[in-house]
Design an enzyme around this catalytic site. Structure first.
Site, PDB file in Angstrom:
ATOM      1  N   LYS A 150      15.204   0.219   5.931  1.00  0.00           N
ATOM      2  CA  LYS A 150      14.866   0.735   4.589  1.00  0.00           C
ATOM      3  C   LYS A 150      14.956   2.271   4.577  1.00  0.00           C
ATOM      4  CE  LYS A 150      12.195   1.504   0.846  1.00  0.00           C
ATOM      5  NZ  LYS A 150      12.366   1.230  -0.516  1.00  0.00           N
ATOM      6  N   LYS A 163       8.565  11.138   0.405  1.00  0.00           N
ATOM      7  CA  LYS A 163       7.837  10.387   1.446  1.00  0.00           C
ATOM      8  C   LYS A 163       8.815   9.658   2.375  1.00  0.00           C
ATOM      9  CE  LYS A 163       5.924   6.044   1.770  1.00  0.00           C
ATOM     10  NZ  LYS A 163       5.423   4.823   1.178  1.00  0.00           N
ATOM     11  N   LEU A 212       0.834  -1.208   0.000  1.00  0.00           N
ATOM     12  CA  LEU A 212       0.000   0.000   0.000  1.00  0.00           C
ATOM     13  C   LEU A 212       0.867   1.255   0.000  1.00  0.00           C
ATOM     14  CD1 LEU A 212      -2.427  -1.343   2.712  1.00  0.00           C
ATOM     15  CD2 LEU A 212      -2.865  -1.241   0.261  1.00  0.00           C
TER      16      LEU A 212
HETATM   17  P1  NAD Z   1       0.900   2.590  -6.005  1.00  0.00           P
HETATM   18  O1  NAD Z   1       0.250   3.839  -5.569  1.00  0.00           O
HETATM   19  O2  NAD Z   1       1.183   2.366  -7.455  1.00  0.00           O
HETATM   20  O3  NAD Z   1       0.053   1.322  -5.498  1.00  0.00           O
HETATM   21  C1  NAD Z   1      -0.649   1.268  -4.287  1.00  0.00           C
HETATM   22  C2  NAD Z   1      -1.925   0.504  -4.531  1.00  0.00           C
HETATM   23  O4  NAD Z   1      -2.607   0.339  -3.284  1.00  0.00           O
HETATM   24  C3  NAD Z   1      -2.898   1.231  -5.465  1.00  0.00           C
HETATM   25  O5  NAD Z   1      -3.268   0.382  -6.535  1.00  0.00           O
HETATM   26  C4  NAD Z   1      -4.093   1.570  -4.573  1.00  0.00           C
HETATM   27  O6  NAD Z   1      -5.329   1.559  -5.250  1.00  0.00           O
HETATM   28  C5  NAD Z   1      -3.999   0.456  -3.545  1.00  0.00           C
HETATM   29  N1  NAD Z   1      -4.716   0.738  -2.307  1.00  0.00           N
HETATM   30  C6  NAD Z   1      -4.618   1.831  -1.503  1.00  0.00           C
HETATM   31  N2  NAD Z   1      -5.431   1.703  -0.443  1.00  0.00           N
HETATM   32  C7  NAD Z   1      -6.034   0.487  -0.568  1.00  0.00           C
HETATM   33  C8  NAD Z   1      -6.997  -0.217   0.198  1.00  0.00           C
HETATM   34  N3  NAD Z   1      -7.497   0.282   1.335  1.00  0.00           N
HETATM   35  N4  NAD Z   1      -7.417  -1.422  -0.239  1.00  0.00           N
HETATM   36  C9  NAD Z   1      -6.920  -1.952  -1.381  1.00  0.00           C
HETATM   37  N5  NAD Z   1      -6.015  -1.329  -2.161  1.00  0.00           N
HETATM   38  C10 NAD Z   1      -5.579  -0.125  -1.751  1.00  0.00           C
HETATM   39  O7  NAD Z   1       2.269   2.491  -5.150  1.00  0.00           O
HETATM   40  P2  NAD Z   1       3.542   1.586  -5.477  1.00  0.00           P
HETATM   41  O8  NAD Z   1       4.504   2.345  -6.320  1.00  0.00           O
HETATM   42  O9  NAD Z   1       3.079   0.240  -5.881  1.00  0.00           O
HETATM   43  O10 NAD Z   1       4.215   1.540  -4.022  1.00  0.00           O
HETATM   44  C11 NAD Z   1       3.686   0.736  -2.992  1.00  0.00           C
HETATM   45  C12 NAD Z   1       4.611   0.833  -1.790  1.00  0.00           C
HETATM   46  O11 NAD Z   1       5.910   0.376  -2.162  1.00  0.00           O
HETATM   47  C13 NAD Z   1       4.791   2.248  -1.230  1.00  0.00           C
HETATM   48  O12 NAD Z   1       4.814   2.179   0.171  1.00  0.00           O
HETATM   49  C14 NAD Z   1       6.135   2.688  -1.804  1.00  0.00           C
HETATM   50  O13 NAD Z   1       6.782   3.643  -0.990  1.00  0.00           O
HETATM   51  C15 NAD Z   1       6.879   1.367  -1.830  1.00  0.00           C
HETATM   52  N6  NAD Z   1       7.957   1.311  -2.829  1.00  0.00           N
HETATM   53  C16 NAD Z   1       7.745   1.780  -4.096  1.00  0.00           C
HETATM   54  C17 NAD Z   1       8.775   1.729  -5.021  1.00  0.00           C
HETATM   55  C18 NAD Z   1       8.583   2.246  -6.421  1.00  0.00           C
HETATM   56  O14 NAD Z   1       9.587   2.429  -7.133  1.00  0.00           O
HETATM   57  N7  NAD Z   1       7.360   2.469  -6.866  1.00  0.00           N
HETATM   58  C19 NAD Z   1      10.028   1.191  -4.650  1.00  0.00           C
HETATM   59  C20 NAD Z   1      10.193   0.668  -3.367  1.00  0.00           C
HETATM   60  C21 NAD Z   1       9.145   0.743  -2.462  1.00  0.00           C
END
Ligand code: NAD
Length: 299
Positions: free
Chosen positions: A171, A246, A65
């Site tokens: 992290k 963030k 999430l």
């Molecule tokens: P994103 O916004 O693309 O995906 C998050 C998903 O969660 C969305 O599809 C959203 O609809 C869903 N969501 C939110 N609330 C929800 C709920 N209550 N029920 C069901 N679904 C729900 O984000 P992301 O890029 O996939 O990143 C996810 C996590 O990974 C974050 O914490 C981010 O910091 C971490 N992260 C991201 C990256 C990157 O490069 N994108 C790298 C490392 C870590």
């Protein structure tokens, strides 16, 4: 694990779920975005009508999430995840969130007879798609071992950082250091160019010298120096400025809680906040290279 629930099928979670399906795990999925659910269903997952329904029969639950408040709401608030799962279920939260929230949720899970680890990832969307993520885990060693087959289906390295919340703490330290050496690399390249040096030649020199670091070696922020880096494609894709912002916010919160001095982390946080406010939140974080020129031109 017989049945796995996967909640949060965004940029990262969508690919991670696809890799679990590819490794022959049975997945029940939920996301607030219908398209993301449909994509997972087309890959072999079963859709649930809500997060609570997705976890009802699950032996293991993976969540991915956006931020702390989403995790808190889903597990302890309106999402009713902990109320809905079976006793003994194993929760694996891969979101990047505050260590304090990770601990709070894990404590509540344990109080209900469930197990939980925090397992944030490094490796970005490319690593999620390729199944080469690094998992940085906090929680009981035995719970990590139960989760290992799932983590290994989504990644190539698994570290045990310590007890609950330690995965998040590690992290956050890593990403604060990344922000600092990215900004330092940009400054050195800007100074070099202003001094008449070719940024490619300067990069070659520094990568073989004591200024060597990951940003310089694999992710050069100066356009044209490294063909495959986001800088050479208009800073599109990669790891977004807003995600780095963030993580720096989480680092500042953790530093305040721990009483740890992080003057460069605080400066990096400010620079990334300015960069995001200036409209670059959706660009790769190496685009901070441009903010340094803009600041100079503004003087
Ligand atoms: P994103 O916004 O693309 O995906 C998050 C998903 O969660 C969305 O599809 C959203 O609809 C869903 N969501 C939110 N609330 C929800 C709920 N209550 N029920 C069901 N679904 C729900 O984000 P992301 O890029 O996939 O990143 C996810 C996590 O990974 C974050 O914490 C981010 O910091 C971490 N992260 C991201 C990256 C990157 O490069 N994108 C790298 C490392 C870590």
């Amino acid at each position: 694990m017989n049945t796995i629930a996967f909640i949060g099928l965004g940029n990262m979670g969508g690919s991670m779920a696809a890799n679990l399906i590819r490794a022959n795990h049975r997945l029940t999925v939920f996301d607030l975005v219908a398209d993301a659910v449909e994509r997972a269903v087309s890959q072999g997952a079963e859709a649930a009508a809500s997060a609570a329904e997705a976890v009802r029969e699950a032996d293991a639950v993976v969540t991915m999430l956006p931020a702390s408040r989403h995790v808190h709401d889903l597990y302890l608030g309106g999402g009713r995840l902990l109320e809905s799962a079976k006793t003994g279920a194993l929760f694996i939260d891969c979101s990047t969130i505050a260590p304090a929230t990770a601990k709070e949720v894990a404590t509540a899970a344990n109080a209900r007879g469930m197990r939980m680890i925090d397992a944030p990832v490094s490796g970005g969307v490319a690593g999620a798609a390729a199944g080469t993520l690094t998992f940085i885990v906090g929680g009981e060693a035995a719970d990590l071992e139960s989760a290992r087959p799932l983590l290994e289906a989504m990644g190539k390295a698994v570290f045990h950082a310590g007890g609950s919340g330690a995965g998040q703490a590690a992290k956050i330290c890593n990403n604060m250091l990344l922000a600092i050496h990215m900004i330092g690399t940009c400054e050195a390249l800007r100074l070099g160019s202003a001094s008449g040096l070719d940024p490619k030649v300067l990069s070659d020199i520094m990568v073989q010298s004591s200024g060597r670091n990951w940003s310089l070696e694999l992710y050069n922020p100066c356009p044209g120096v490294m063909e495959h880096a986001p800088a050479s494609r208009g800073y599109q894709g990669g790891f977004l400025t807003d995600l780095m912002l963030k993580d720096l916010g989480l680092a500042m919160e953790a530093a305040a809680n721990a009483g740890a001095p992080t003057p460069l982390g605080a400066q990096a946080h400010e620079l990334y906040a300015d960069h995001s406010r200036a409209g670059s939140g959706g660009l790769d974080f190496s685009s901070i290279f441009n903010a340094l020129t803009e600041a100079r031109n503004a003087d």
